[in-house]
Design an enzyme around this catalytic site. Structure first.
Site, short mmCIF file in Angstrom:
data_model
loop_
_atom_site.label_atom_id
_atom_site.label_comp_id
_atom_site.label_asym_id
_atom_site.label_seq_id
_atom_site.Cartn_x
_atom_site.Cartn_y
_atom_site.Cartn_z
N LYS A 181 -17.28 58.64 88.64
CA LYS A 181 -18.34 59.26 89.45
C LYS A 181 -19.73 58.82 89.01
O LYS A 181 -19.94 58.31 87.91
CB LYS A 181 -18.17 60.77 89.45
N ARG A 191 -8.06 64.49 87.71
CA ARG A 191 -7.96 63.64 88.89
C ARG A 191 -8.62 62.31 88.54
O ARG A 191 -9.84 62.26 88.37
CB ARG A 191 -8.65 64.32 90.07
C1 7PJ Z 1 -12.65 65.21 94.05
C2 7PJ Z 1 -11.69 65.44 95.02
C3 7PJ Z 1 -12.72 66.10 92.94
C4 7PJ Z 1 -10.87 67.29 93.92
C5 7PJ Z 1 -12.86 63.71 95.55
C6 7PJ Z 1 -14.11 60.73 94.32
C7 7PJ Z 1 -14.68 61.54 95.43
N1 7PJ Z 1 -10.80 66.46 94.97
N2 7PJ Z 1 -11.84 64.48 95.97
N3 7PJ Z 1 -11.81 67.11 92.93
N4 7PJ Z 1 -13.36 64.11 94.38
N5 7PJ Z 1 -10.01 68.31 93.83
O1 7PJ Z 1 -12.91 60.54 94.18
O2 7PJ Z 1 -14.95 60.19 93.54
O3 7PJ Z 1 -13.55 66.02 92.03
S1 7PJ Z 1 -13.43 62.34 96.46
#
Ligand code: 7PJ
Length: 253
Positions: A200, A234
């Site tokens: 990020k 994640r």
């Molecule tokens: C997240 C997400 C996160 C959850 C994205 C990226 C942006 N779902 N979907 N948590 N971020 N639960 O992958 O950088 O931080 S999309």
């Protein structure tokens, strides 16, 4: 949780997996590397991104899901129609950046046996990074997550099916993200915490590196998230993150 974005404009993997077969291969690779959950999504929620239609999202997600339904698949969506189709096709988890606030979302998951990730986001992806403000970011994110856990339970989704996520980068400045990470233990709302920090922009802010050069920063973030109590990470780089988890577990057993 390994991430596979099936979008043409995902900032973190440059849309590399927009190709269907590539997304399938990547999902299998992440599972082989030890991901317990593979998270697939067809809507880019990159700051400033334009919304896609339900049909576009289905067209991206479903053909991939159908080929990997033997894995533990999470579908990153806020659309009830996509949730229903995904669950029919064997998805094990719904990862909702809108925490089941869309009309019909609670009902879409209620009578299924799926897990649900409830994420905090302030605003909408198109505009959420335009000067986000909080009086107390930790308190506000925690109150929101508590409220959504309670709403899900009241709506018939058992606590055992829930996870909560502060939503790093979703309507938050780098400073907000760092406070949330530092105070992560304060965000315990009684369900497993998910943390998504991989690649990020906060890491870019700190290190000056482009998205494809943020592995080391992402691994540092993963360790800090574990120390703060996160139980689901994640991430894009599963193999490397597994080593971080192994080191953390070795120290903590
Ligand atoms: C997240 C997400 C996160 C959850 C994205 C990226 C942006 N779902 N979907 N948590 N971020 N639960 O992958 O950088 O931080 S999309």
């Amino acid at each position: 949780m390994g991430v596979v974005n099936i979008t043409p404009d995902s900032f973190s993997d440059g849309g590399r997996f927009f190709d269907r077969q590539k997304a399938i291969d990547q999902a299998r690779r992440l599972a082989e590397e030890g991901a317990h959950i593979v998270d697939i999504g067809g809507e880019s929620t990159r700051p400033g991104s334009a919304p896609v239609s339900v049909q576009q999202e289905l067209d991206r997600v479903m053909p991939v899901l159908e080929k990997i339904a033997d894995l533990c698949v999470s579908v990153d969506t806020r659309r009830p129609d996509v949730m229903k189709a995904a669950l029919d096709a064997g998805a094990a988890m719904i990862n909702d950046i809108q925490a089941l606030q869309a009309p019909g979302a609670l009902e879409a998951v209620r009578d299924r046996n799926c897990a649900v990730c409830l994420m905090h986001m302030k605003g909408e992806p198109a505009t959420m990074q335009q000067d986000p403000h909080y009086d107390d970011v930790v308190g506000e994110v925690k109150s929101f997550l508590e409220e959504r856990v309670a709403a899900a339970q009241a709506g018939g989704v058992a606590r055992e099916r829930l996870a909560a996520d502060p939503g790093f980068g979703f309507g938050k400045t780098a400073a907000h993200n760092l406070v949330l990470l530092k105070k992560l233990t304060a965000l315990d709302v009684g369900v497993p915490l998910v943390a998504g920090l991989s690649r990020k922009s906060t890491i870019g802010r700190i290190t000056g590196r482009a998205a494809d050069e943020r592995l080391a920063g992402s691994l540092a973030m993963a360790l800090l998230a574990l120390q703060g109590g996160a139980r689901i990470l994640r991430v894009h780089d599963v193999k490397e993150t597994k080593d971080v988890v192994a080191v953390w577990e070795a120290v903590n057993t």
